[in-house]
Scaffold this active site. Structure first.
Site, short mmCIF file in Angstrom:
data_model
loop_
_atom_site.label_atom_id
_atom_site.label_comp_id
_atom_site.label_asym_id
_atom_site.label_seq_id
_atom_site.Cartn_x
_atom_site.Cartn_y
_atom_site.Cartn_z
N PRO A 137 15.25 -11.55 -7.65
CG PRO A 137 13.68 -13.26 -7.78
CD PRO A 137 14.10 -12.11 -6.93
NE ARG A 139 12.00 -2.28 -13.13
CZ ARG A 139 10.74 -1.92 -13.36
NH1 ARG A 139 10.36 -1.62 -14.59
NH2 ARG A 139 9.86 -1.89 -12.39
CD GLN A 189 12.08 -16.39 -8.53
OE1 GLN A 189 12.62 -16.12 -9.60
NE2 GLN A 189 11.05 -15.70 -8.07
CE1 TYR A 198 7.65 -17.19 -16.84
CE2 TYR A 198 7.82 -15.83 -14.87
CZ TYR A 198 8.06 -16.02 -16.21
OH TYR A 198 8.69 -15.06 -16.96
CG LEU A 205 8.51 0.99 -10.38
CD1 LEU A 205 7.40 1.73 -11.12
CD2 LEU A 205 9.87 1.48 -10.89
CB ALA A 226 13.47 -17.53 -12.49
CB CYS A 258 15.61 -14.07 -16.18
SG CYS A 258 14.35 -15.09 -15.46
#
Ligand SMILES: Cc1cc2nc3c(=O)[nH]c(=O)nc-3n(C[C@H](O)[C@H](O)[C@H](O)COP(=O)(O)O)c2cc1C
Length: 367
Positions: free
Chosen positions: A23, A324, A100, A182, A301, A57, A25
């Protein structure tokens, strides 16, 4: 035979390979409502070759959003917009679709990353945040209001309501965001949770908010639909959750009927530094899988096909998630399949780019 490209079944959901898009944002929604950015973004990622795409999210109440641009699933408008986007991904993409669901807790009321990423200033329409204790995320952050029993019940119900909306939209998989500092993570962490009632103190008490929420959600998610939890399995911070506690938490979530754990880490305070070494969450993910027996996903990673292949082939996790690397190369799954001599589903419009119909791809992989 590639292990990464072998199928896996979570509850009744069959995935053609072990690659998930984590996920991410986008900070681009309008009052929680997704738009054409998301249509393009998710449409692109649904054709990456990954077996599973997890939508960013998505927050269960308006004040539970991280930023003014964060996605939500608390209104009919939010639901209608996501229905259109998911229908598009299903019609035109190859990935199965997860979501999510999240509540930002004391990290809510923030600026978008490209606006600074700090707490919203008084002229930026900030709002009151909530958390287990009235302890800010860091210097210059909002001081949250310690949640009352009523707040806890309301947020739990908000998760249930958003899950009902997600099921109506037709998501194949649901994941609860219990990571990155969170709300649910902050209940678990002794760094953020200083409560003296039944939601603070012992591990059993700190787990209570997350387990109660998981139980309430599981009661409305049919058994055939996989329900998972993303954890900050390591806090990278003295005085934080221990690895033994993470394993105990995974076992407790499994006992509540959770189907998989996604091992992420970090994020409990503003000064937490997450490692930058390849596969930094692998050691804890391996322990969670071995000691709790729950299906696991690992993130952090993992960027190279051979690296992802080894994670699965060596039994360190059941799936890998990538964030990423997928933004950098949204056909990562295609390219990994060529590198590992495997097949990947492709939209029929794109079949001619596959190695069988386009020799250069196969030649490139050999080079
Ligand atoms: C742009 C961006 C947005 C992210 N948003 C979320 C999110 O919505 N939920 C979440 O659990 N993690 C989020 N993350 C963290 C990623 O899911 C992932 O755990 C992290 O980037 C490490 O994986 P990677 O090394 O493959 O990028 C985000 C990361 C990026 C780069």
């Amino acid at each position: 035979m590639s292990a990464l490209f072998s199928p896996i079944k979570l509850a009744s959901l069959e995935l053609p390979n072990r690659i998930a898009i984590a996920p991410m944002c986008q900070y681009s929604a309008d009052d929680g409502t997704s738009n054409d950015w998301h249509l393009g973004h998710f449409g692109m990622l649904a054709n990456s070759g990954a077996g599973l795409l997890v939508v960013e999210a998505t927050h269960v109440e308006r004040s539970g959003r991280i930023t003014h641009g964060c996605a939500g699933l608390y209104s009919d408008d939010n639901e209608a917009a996501l229905t259109r986007i998911i229908a598009h991904c299903r019609r035109n993409g190859t990935a199965k679709l997860g979501i999510q669901l999240a509540h930002a807790g004391r990290k809510a009321s923030s600026q978008r990353p490209w606006e600074g990423g700090g707490a919203l200033k008084s002229n930026e329409d900030p709002w009151q945040t909530i958390a287990p204790s009235a302890i800010p995320f860091g210097d210059k952050w909002h001081t949250p209001r310690a949640m009352t029993g009523e707040d806890i019940a309301r947020v739990r119900e908000a998760f249930v309501n958003s899950v009902k909306r997600a099921l109506r939209i037709g998501f194949d998989l649901i994941e609860l965001h219990y990571a990155h500092g969170y709300l649910a993570h902050s209940f678990l962490s002794p760094i953020a949770n200083h409560r003296t009632d039944e939601y603070g103190g012992s591990l059993d008490n700190r787990m209570r908010f997350g387990l109660e929420t998981a139980r309430a959600v599981r009661a409305v998610v049919p058994r055939n639909v996989p329900l998972g939890v993303r954890l900050s399995a390591m806090e990278w911070k003295d005085g934080g959750i221990t690895a033994d506690e993470t394993v105990a938490h995974a076992k407790a979530l499994k006992a509540e009927g959770i189907d998989f754990i996604d091992c992420s880490s970090g994020g409990i305070t503003v000064d937490t530094r997450t490692p930058t070494t390849p596969g930094y969450n692998l050691p804890i993910a391996e322990r969670v899988k071995r000691e709790s027996g729950i299906a696991t996903r690992v993130v952090g990673l993992i960027t190279k096909p051979e690296q992802a292949e080894a994670v699965i082939a060596e039994g360190k996790a059941d799936m890998v998630a990538m964030a990423r690397a997928m933004l950098d190369d949204p056909r990562w799954g295609w390219h990994a399949a060529v590198a590992l001599g495997a097949e990947v589903p492709r939209a029929r419009q794109y079949l001619r780019a596959g190695p069988k119909l386009w020799a250069p791809a196969a030649e490139r992989a050999k080079a």
